[in-house]
Design an enzyme around this catalytic site. Structure first.
Site, mmCIF file in Angstrom:
data_model
loop_
_atom_site.group_PDB
_atom_site.id
_atom_site.type_symbol
_atom_site.label_atom_id
_atom_site.label_comp_id
_atom_site.label_asym_id
_atom_site.label_seq_id
_atom_site.Cartn_x
_atom_site.Cartn_y
_atom_site.Cartn_z
ATOM 1 N N HIS A 194 17.990 1.676 17.693
ATOM 2 C CA HIS A 194 18.334 3.083 17.845
ATOM 3 C C HIS A 194 19.658 3.396 17.161
ATOM 4 O O HIS A 194 19.891 4.528 16.731
ATOM 5 C CB HIS A 194 18.381 3.448 19.323
ATOM 6 N N ARG A 301 -2.007 3.981 12.483
ATOM 7 C CA ARG A 301 -2.610 2.654 12.588
ATOM 8 C C ARG A 301 -2.633 2.232 14.062
ATOM 9 O O ARG A 301 -1.709 1.587 14.554
ATOM 10 C CB ARG A 301 -1.818 1.657 11.751
ATOM 11 N N ARG A 337 -6.716 6.190 13.017
ATOM 12 C CA ARG A 337 -7.696 5.183 12.611
ATOM 13 C C ARG A 337 -8.037 4.320 13.814
ATOM 14 O O ARG A 337 -7.148 3.829 14.516
ATOM 15 C CB ARG A 337 -7.127 4.311 11.489
ATOM 16 N N GLU A 436 -12.723 2.077 1.531
ATOM 17 C CA GLU A 436 -11.905 0.931 1.143
ATOM 18 C C GLU A 436 -12.748 -0.276 0.744
ATOM 19 O O GLU A 436 -12.226 -1.383 0.603
ATOM 20 C CB GLU A 436 -10.941 0.563 2.281
ATOM 21 N N ASP A 460 -7.010 -2.204 0.463
ATOM 22 C CA ASP A 460 -8.238 -3.005 0.565
ATOM 23 C C ASP A 460 -9.213 -2.690 -0.555
ATOM 24 O O ASP A 460 -9.941 -3.584 -1.017
ATOM 25 C CB ASP A 460 -8.909 -2.778 1.919
ATOM 26 N N ARG A 470 -5.299 -10.045 -1.167
ATOM 27 C CA ARG A 470 -4.005 -9.377 -1.230
ATOM 28 C C ARG A 470 -2.893 -10.192 -0.586
ATOM 29 O O ARG A 470 -1.706 -9.906 -0.777
ATOM 30 C CB ARG A 470 -4.085 -7.995 -0.580
ATOM 31 N N CYS A 507 -4.612 7.195 1.657
ATOM 32 C CA CYS A 507 -3.613 6.766 2.640
ATOM 33 C C CYS A 507 -3.071 5.380 2.330
ATOM 34 O O CYS A 507 -2.257 4.845 3.087
ATOM 35 C CB CYS A 507 -4.178 6.808 4.061
#
Length: 562
Positions: A194, A301, A337, A436, A460, A470, A507
């Site tokens: 923070h 996500r 997602r 993807e 992907d 990857r 995205c």
């Protein structure tokens, strides 16, 4: 001249004299007491006083920086009221007959060590928060006023200086006098703390984590700090000073231009509008999305809620997370997602078998469809949260029409459950598909008939199109996301979406690549979702572009073309 490398926590460059700040973490004396009951009462009074102090600090921060930043001190007050924290302190006082100051310090260190041992960097950063609130209670017990900020003296001709400290607590950071402080450097700390978040909000360049390079003998010496690269230069020579003065001027000019773009529409010179959304992984990331003027959340996500839990996240836990994001974003879209566990994202309590090639294995929608009991918990939470904002559901790793239909069937069954329980949700919640895999591109026309929107996951898509893992560092020269094959896949997906009247966004990481912005506009991309820090620079690039093409006609909750 001495160069130190730390971690850049807050962008910007500061040049000035160093003011060393004494370590606030002084030793706490252990004393035996005669009346544990009275000592417990003394602790409770100090804790309540600290809660009141944090309330006043919260009001001050809200006035200056807004409710988003002020909510940090709500969390600090909750820490002080935490039953486990309070019970641990009171038990130590009564069982060992020790003074309240020592008990608070000991329990704080135990809790801080627990957070510091966690794998997730965000949770590790919470160790500093525990120490901060506990230090405040100890200060009250010792008769302090609650003003724990302190600060270095006046250095330099104009009295402005760079703070050098072992660490800074959030409550100390927010009290820094910005008319006197140019920036700060700390030995400890985390970019997720923070303190770092507040530094970014306050516009203070900051470098953290310099470790053993911390030296109190640097007090009064001239330094340069680069909060972007994490570089600190002590006693720079004239050439280095000139270089950093030039960088500082360019950075400040860049900030001025970005400030001018906040609140402006994202459209090309010829009037073509694009939606510019943010990618996030946690509810706390909404702060950065809003600060950078995101027009929505293009990718939440949700798997991070699973990755950061030691056991299955409950429906209620997920519901609160999704509702928090939806409420904070207001009318702006929030695309969540569904669970994308598997491949490089492993969770122990899922008990997934070892796979020789997990990228091609049991992951994402495949887990959700074969273990629907997991999927239904998440869907119930998502649907319930949809009553509080503009939420959409997005399915990952789709390769066939049947997968989409199976997922839609489970969604409809979950809706029916909620109706039977008289629980409200958005009956018209949108459902999109991540593009993807090459299969999803080949089947894009058929998939578009089943969905309200497409969002292309370029990471992907590149991996599967080029058959390059990857995660394999040896394949860098072969895994080219600019490959014509990948770009052609993107174009095919966009064209299929538009043929069926739905919108198509990106995205994945390519969305923030400025070298491809003009191409994506020419292809007809309707939306780009990028990390929060990339939003305003990308808006600037789009506003300077001219794309001669007609905007597509789109339906089903697409970005507003007007």
């Amino acid at each position: 001249m001495r160069t130190i490398r730390g971690v850049g926590a807050s962008s910007g460059i500061a040049i000035g004299e160093i003011a060393v700040r004494g370590d606030a973490g002084r030793a706490v004396e252990r004393r035996l007491i005669d009346d544990p009951t009275a000592e417990v009462a003394r602790f409770r009074a100090a804790r309540d006083a600290a809660v009141t102090q944090l309330g006043r600090l919260r009001d001050r921060v809200e006035d200056e920086f807004g409710d988003d930043k002020a909510s940090l001190f709500d969390a600090h007050r909750m820490m002080l009221r935490d039953p486990g924290y309070t019970a641990g302190i009171e038990k130590l006082i009564t069982s060992e007959g020790v003074n309240a100051e020592f008990a608070v310090d000991a329990v704080a260190e135990r809790f801080a060590a627990m957070f510091a041992a966690m794998d997730d960097s965000y949770m590790r950063a919470r160790a500093a928060d525990v120490r901060d609130v506990s230090r405040r209670v100890i200060d009250v017990l010792e008769g302090g006023s609650g003003d724990m900020a302190g600060g270095g003296g006046s250095h330099g001709d104009d009295g402005r200086h760079i703070i050098l400290a072992e660490d800074l607590a959030p409550s100390e950071t927010v009290r820094l006098d910005r008319s006197a402080v140019l920036g700060f450097v700390t030995a400890g700390g985390s970019a997720n703390s923070h303190t770092a978040i507040l530094a970014r909000t306050m516009g203070l360049p900051a470098v953290i984590g310099i470790g053993d390079a911390f030296d109190t003998a640097d007090d009064g010496h001239v330094a340069v700090i680069d909060g972007t690269s994490g570089m600190v230069v002590i006693d720079p020579d004239e050439a280095t000073l000139a270089e950093y003065r030039g960088r500082k001027a360019k950075y400040e000019d860049h900030l001025r231009l970005l400030r001018e773009l906040k609140g402006r529409s994202t459209e090309t010179r010829d009037g073509r509008k694009i939606r510019l959304y943010a990618n996030i992984g946690r509810p706390s990331d909404v702060t950065a999305a809003l600060a950078n003027d995101a027009e929505g959340i293009g990718l939440f996500r949700s798997e991070f809620l699973y990755l950061e839990s030691e056991d299955w996240p409950t429906e209620e836990f997920q519901f609160e997370a999704y509702r928090q994001v939806a409420r904070r974003m207001g009318d702006r879209p929030v695309i969540i997602r569904t669970l994308d566990i598997g491949a490089d994202k492993r969770v122990g309590y899922f008990d997934l078998e070892h796979e020789d090639n997990p990228a091609l294995g049991y992951r994402a929608i495949r887990i959700c469809l074969t273990r629907p009991e997991i999927f239904r918990v998440q869907l119930r939470a998502l649907l319930r949260a949809s009553a509080y904002g503009n939420i959409a559901i997005m399915l990952p790793m789709i390769t066939s029409v049947q997968e989409v239909r199976d997922a839609k069937r489970i969604i409809e069954e979950t809706k029916e459950e909620l109706r039977g329980e008289h629980i409200g949700f958005n009956e018209h919640i949108r459902m999109g598909i991540m593009i993807e895999t090459p299969a999803s591109v080949i089947m894009a026309d058929e998939l578009a008939a089943e969905a309200d929107f497409f969002s292309i996951g370029t990471n992907d898509l590149t991996q599967y199109t080029l058959a390059c893992d990857r995660q394999n560092p040896n394949l860098g020269r072969f895994a080219d996301p600019h490959s014509p094959a990948v770009l052609r896949m993107i174009r095919m997906a966009v064209e299929a979406a538009h043929r069926h009247g739905i919108w198509c966004g990106i995205c994945g990481e390519l969305g923030a690549d400025p070298s491809l912005t003009d191409l994506f506009l020419e292809i007809g991309i309707d939306e780009l979702s990028v990390p929060p820090a990339g939003i305003l620079p990308l808006r600037g690039a789009i506003r300077s572009s001219t794309v001669i093409r007609d905007s597509p006609v789109i339906r089903n909750g697409a970005p507003d073309p007007s």
